[in-house]
Design a protein around this motif. Structure first.
Motif, mmCIF file in Angstrom:
data_model
loop_
_atom_site.group_PDB
_atom_site.id
_atom_site.type_symbol
_atom_site.label_atom_id
_atom_site.label_comp_id
_atom_site.label_asym_id
_atom_site.label_seq_id
_atom_site.Cartn_x
_atom_site.Cartn_y
_atom_site.Cartn_z
ATOM 1 N N ASP A 112 -7.691 -16.180 9.111
ATOM 2 C CA ASP A 112 -7.183 -17.812 8.798
ATOM 3 C C ASP A 112 -5.883 -18.415 7.964
ATOM 4 O O ASP A 112 -5.773 -19.912 7.600
ATOM 5 C CB ASP A 112 -8.350 -18.824 7.583
ATOM 6 N N GLY A 113 -5.475 -17.152 7.651
ATOM 7 C CA GLY A 113 -3.966 -17.134 6.506
ATOM 8 C C GLY A 113 -3.745 -17.143 5.595
ATOM 9 O O GLY A 113 -2.055 -16.909 4.956
ATOM 10 N N THR A 114 -4.817 -16.577 4.894
ATOM 11 C CA THR A 114 -5.282 -17.257 3.564
ATOM 12 C C THR A 114 -4.711 -15.438 2.893
ATOM 13 O O THR A 114 -5.034 -14.673 3.428
ATOM 14 C CB THR A 114 -6.752 -17.525 2.954
ATOM 15 N N GLU A 115 -3.773 -15.560 2.051
ATOM 16 C CA GLU A 115 -3.690 -14.311 1.284
ATOM 17 C C GLU A 115 -4.019 -14.703 0.028
ATOM 18 O O GLU A 115 -3.520 -15.067 -0.913
ATOM 19 C CB GLU A 115 -1.786 -14.343 1.584
ATOM 20 N N VAL A 116 -4.796 -13.301 -0.410
ATOM 21 C CA VAL A 116 -5.374 -13.097 -0.992
ATOM 22 C C VAL A 116 -4.172 -11.662 -1.790
ATOM 23 O O VAL A 116 -4.858 -11.159 -1.324
ATOM 24 C CB VAL A 116 -6.744 -12.844 -0.984
ATOM 25 N N ARG A 117 -4.189 -12.024 -3.400
ATOM 26 C CA ARG A 117 -3.548 -11.472 -4.316
ATOM 27 C C ARG A 117 -3.831 -10.869 -5.382
ATOM 28 O O ARG A 117 -4.912 -11.878 -6.136
ATOM 29 C CB ARG A 117 -1.461 -11.742 -4.130
ATOM 30 N N ALA A 118 -3.703 -9.584 -6.014
ATOM 31 C CA ALA A 118 -4.129 -9.819 -7.306
ATOM 32 C C ALA A 118 -2.838 -8.366 -7.548
ATOM 33 O O ALA A 118 -2.539 -7.475 -7.081
ATOM 34 C CB ALA A 118 -5.349 -8.859 -7.179
ATOM 35 N N GLN A 119 -3.367 -7.816 -9.141
ATOM 36 C CA GLN A 119 -2.397 -6.211 -9.653
ATOM 37 C C GLN A 119 -3.766 -6.230 -10.281
ATOM 38 O O GLN A 119 -5.015 -6.402 -10.777
ATOM 39 C CB GLN A 119 -2.112 -7.529 -11.157
ATOM 40 N N GLY A 120 -3.549 -4.838 -10.562
ATOM 41 C CA GLY A 120 -4.252 -3.624 -11.377
ATOM 42 C C GLY A 120 -3.535 -2.885 -11.993
ATOM 43 O O GLY A 120 -2.180 -2.968 -12.001
ATOM 44 N N HIS A 121 -3.786 -2.730 -13.126
ATOM 45 C CA HIS A 121 -3.005 -2.343 -14.480
ATOM 46 C C HIS A 121 -3.997 0.002 -15.290
ATOM 47 O O HIS A 121 -4.433 -0.542 -14.827
ATOM 48 C CB HIS A 121 -2.787 -2.518 -16.122
ATOM 49 N N ALA A 122 -2.326 0.550 -15.490
ATOM 50 C CA ALA A 122 -3.338 1.953 -15.771
ATOM 51 C C ALA A 122 -2.368 2.486 -16.821
ATOM 52 O O ALA A 122 -0.947 2.355 -16.800
ATOM 53 C CB ALA A 122 -3.687 2.664 -14.270
ATOM 54 N N SER A 123 -2.479 2.460 -17.530
ATOM 55 C CA SER A 123 -2.039 3.513 -19.079
ATOM 56 C C SER A 123 -2.327 4.388 -19.302
ATOM 57 O O SER A 123 -3.753 4.991 -18.683
ATOM 58 C CB SER A 123 -2.193 2.220 -20.306
ATOM 59 N N ARG A 124 -1.375 5.549 -19.069
ATOM 60 C CA ARG A 124 -1.730 6.950 -19.817
ATOM 61 C C ARG A 124 -1.701 7.680 -20.950
ATOM 62 O O ARG A 124 -0.574 6.348 -22.132
ATOM 63 C CB ARG A 124 -0.385 8.026 -18.615
ATOM 64 N N HIS A 125 -2.633 7.801 -21.453
ATOM 65 C CA HIS A 125 -2.982 7.915 -22.918
ATOM 66 C C HIS A 125 -1.978 9.300 -23.202
ATOM 67 O O HIS A 125 -1.710 10.270 -22.808
ATOM 68 C CB HIS A 125 -4.188 8.247 -23.683
ATOM 69 N N ARG A 126 -1.715 9.249 -24.227
ATOM 70 C CA ARG A 126 0.362 10.013 -24.770
ATOM 71 C C ARG A 126 -0.330 11.606 -24.881
ATOM 72 O O ARG A 126 0.166 12.378 -24.394
ATOM 73 C CB ARG A 126 1.142 9.512 -26.033
ATOM 74 N N VAL A 127 -1.335 11.984 -24.944
ATOM 75 C CA VAL A 127 -2.588 13.507 -24.804
ATOM 76 C C VAL A 127 -2.252 13.890 -23.828
ATOM 77 O O VAL A 127 -2.632 14.391 -23.047
ATOM 78 C CB VAL A 127 -3.159 14.002 -25.670
ATOM 79 N N ASP A 128 -2.288 13.037 -23.058
ATOM 80 C CA ASP A 128 -2.881 13.547 -21.022
ATOM 81 C C ASP A 128 -1.533 13.604 -20.488
ATOM 82 O O ASP A 128 -0.436 13.278 -20.486
ATOM 83 C CB ASP A 128 -2.815 12.272 -20.297
ATOM 84 N N SER A 129 -1.545 14.201 -19.381
ATOM 85 C CA SER A 129 -0.484 14.920 -18.802
ATOM 86 C C SER A 129 -0.477 14.079 -17.447
ATOM 87 O O SER A 129 -1.281 13.126 -17.308
ATOM 88 C CB SER A 129 -1.022 15.992 -17.914
ATOM 89 N N ASN A 130 1.001 14.088 -17.553
ATOM 90 C CA ASN A 130 1.621 12.930 -16.397
ATOM 91 C C ASN A 130 1.418 13.161 -15.385
ATOM 92 O O ASN A 130 1.844 13.981 -14.310
ATOM 93 C CB ASN A 130 3.416 12.912 -16.425
#
Length: 91
Positions: free
Chosen positions: A31-49
């Protein structure tokens, strides 16, 4: 026999640094509608990259938000077409 009437294309982009991943998702509906969203993630400093893991988490969160927006949109369209308040749509 089922046949496919339409298809949806989802676009996903990521921005990353050493500890944060941001995903932006967009789906364009027939119908032409655009649905947008964001998501975030954070790595804990002791976790590997592991950038792929951050992308998966941030991407999943963005897609989950799109799913919720689509359910809300569908609910409103049901209400408009029926002229009454419809039952909640379960996930």
């Amino acid at each position: 026999m089922m046949r496919t009437a339409v298809g949806w294309h989802v676009e996903m982009e990521f921005q990353e640094d050493d500890q944060h991943t941001r995903a932006v998702a967009m789906v364009r509906l027939p119908d032409g509608t655009e649905v947008r969203a964001q998501g975030h993630a954070s790595r804990h400093r002791v976790d590997s990259n592991q950038p792929r893991v951050g992308e998966e988490i941030a991407g999943a969160r963005a897609l989950n938000e799109i799913a919720m927006q689509l359910l809300t949109k569908a609910h409103m369209e049901i209400d408009e077409a029926s002229g009454r308040t419809s039952h909640p749509i379960n996930v």
